[in-house]
Design a protein around this motif. Sequence first.
Motif, mmCIF file in Angstrom:
data_model
loop_
_atom_site.group_PDB
_atom_site.id
_atom_site.type_symbol
_atom_site.label_atom_id
_atom_site.label_comp_id
_atom_site.label_asym_id
_atom_site.label_seq_id
_atom_site.Cartn_x
_atom_site.Cartn_y
_atom_site.Cartn_z
ATOM 1 N N LYS A 372 0.951 -1.136 0.462
ATOM 2 C CA LYS A 372 0.456 0.043 0.176
ATOM 3 C C LYS A 372 1.308 1.282 0.208
ATOM 4 O O LYS A 372 0.558 1.756 -0.460
ATOM 5 C CB LYS A 372 -0.555 -0.029 1.316
ATOM 6 C CG LYS A 372 -1.967 0.985 1.262
ATOM 7 C CD LYS A 372 -2.878 1.251 2.676
ATOM 8 C CE LYS A 372 -3.599 2.509 2.496
ATOM 9 N NZ LYS A 372 -3.106 3.896 2.963
ATOM 10 N N LYS A 373 2.352 1.137 0.729
ATOM 11 C CA LYS A 373 3.118 2.201 0.004
ATOM 12 C C LYS A 373 3.095 3.004 -1.017
ATOM 13 O O LYS A 373 3.295 3.928 -1.242
ATOM 14 C CB LYS A 373 4.035 1.854 1.270
ATOM 15 C CG LYS A 373 5.057 3.087 1.654
ATOM 16 C CD LYS A 373 4.239 3.932 2.772
ATOM 17 C CE LYS A 373 5.507 4.901 3.713
ATOM 18 N NZ LYS A 373 4.746 5.365 4.784
ATOM 19 N N LYS A 375 1.379 2.319 -3.622
ATOM 20 C CA LYS A 375 -0.205 2.700 -4.066
ATOM 21 C C LYS A 375 0.028 4.288 -3.700
ATOM 22 O O LYS A 375 -0.774 5.281 -4.076
ATOM 23 C CB LYS A 375 -0.960 2.307 -3.466
ATOM 24 C CG LYS A 375 -1.023 0.455 -4.425
ATOM 25 C CD LYS A 375 -1.619 0.915 -5.234
ATOM 26 C CE LYS A 375 -3.389 0.176 -6.311
ATOM 27 N NZ LYS A 375 -3.574 1.597 -7.429
ATOM 28 N N ASP A 376 0.218 4.778 -2.386
ATOM 29 C CA ASP A 376 0.212 6.162 -1.997
ATOM 30 C C ASP A 376 0.518 7.035 -2.818
ATOM 31 O O ASP A 376 0.193 7.941 -2.850
ATOM 32 C CB ASP A 376 0.621 6.060 -0.398
ATOM 33 C CG ASP A 376 -0.545 5.644 0.047
ATOM 34 O OD1 ASP A 376 -1.096 4.782 0.476
ATOM 35 O OD2 ASP A 376 0.356 4.668 1.818
#
Length: 450
Positions: A372-373, A375-376
């Motif tokens: 997710k890091k 994707k941010d």
Amino acid sequence: MATSNCETLRNVTTGRTDWKVKVRIIRIWRGSTLTGVPFKGFNLLFLDSKSCRMHAWVPAALSDKMERLVEEGKLYLIKNFQVQNYEEKAKYRAVQMDRQIVFTADTKLKEIEETDIFIPKNSFDLYEYADLKKVADQDLYLTDVLGFIQKMEGLSRNASNKVKLKFKITDGRKTINVTLWDAFAEAFEKDYMKENLEQPVIVIIASGRVTKFRDQLDICNYSPTKIYINYEHHSVARLRKMLKDPNFNKVQMPKKKKPAQVCTISEVQNASAQFIQEEVICKATIISIETTEIWNQLICTSCYRDTQMENNKQHCKYCSRIVPHPLKRFHVTAIAQDDTGDLKIILKDREIRNLIHKYVEELETEDNSFPKKIKDIEGSGYTIKLLITSRNVEKRDLSYIATDIVTGYNYIDESVQQKDSSMQTSTSAAEPSGSSIQLDEISQLDYATQ
């Protein structure tokens, strides 16, 4: 002590003292007061099997006992220690880590055999000279640098009667000043003056302090600094091999630096042949990140090229060898967009780390899900430096390699180039301000080794 259930250095955190790790001690040093009096406690630099380095502190009360047990270069099983976050005021850390190990009265040490675990003899986080301007603007971390020595001066004294030794190092394209002080300078000169040193002399300056004065960069020694002369390391071997290439100076040392141009995405996609192997700057929004299962690559520890799985082992076809413990590097595809269109960009390890301040190992999960890091990163505007290759121009390959990226659009115009009809735009040489992109020329070969 049992040797099972050991943890990696990157996974040890605060809140527990029952940690157990297998490490190699790759450096030992003592700090000193401003007046030069050595501290009673001393420092260690650990390296584990995942090529993670971490600083450890042995307090004064334990120094006599521990000093008899540790030896630089050997492997140890270490058990029962504290992990502390660095205080904000802790400057010039030996490695880029936000925490350190602290020995306690309960800490146990046991030397282990080389056959027990594979841990490299050493590890460095070598910086490109082009990135050192940014490094000089911070005082949090020290830096590892590689180069061969030029213009060695003899020992001298400054106005305060401090001993100093000055010389220059170069990577073949750029030259950096080095200034060593006091006993460190005297010891280095003694080692350097030894007979039969292979020429040119290549050094790795580990944990050096990078400073800047009147736009001139200088590397000096600090408490954790160590200099390795003609060290047996793949980076040294690679540089020496490049130096033997008769075309090296011609290819690697351009007489005139050509500023990067600010372009729209449409202009990048329509670039003419004269822009092959040139870098341009785009201001664009990253609208999406491809969330494939393959978001990192395994890299050869010798040549830094991709490895391939053969017979359940990682092989490097360039080195013709099995790579038992390849490095892990980010490799992500993103879509960037501006008012003129969109294009696909490849974000590699340095670029991803600059944006999220994490290593691959820190984001890995058991199911290898896409982090997710990463994707941010989507949805924000960036200033991106892109390399235009022959495939982009001649074969209209629409995937471009990003060689640098920073958040935001700020930059300072340094000069204005003539309108280039082949680009069909009026472009200007630009350098982003603050922590933005350095416009020093980066060859494709250098980028492949990051």
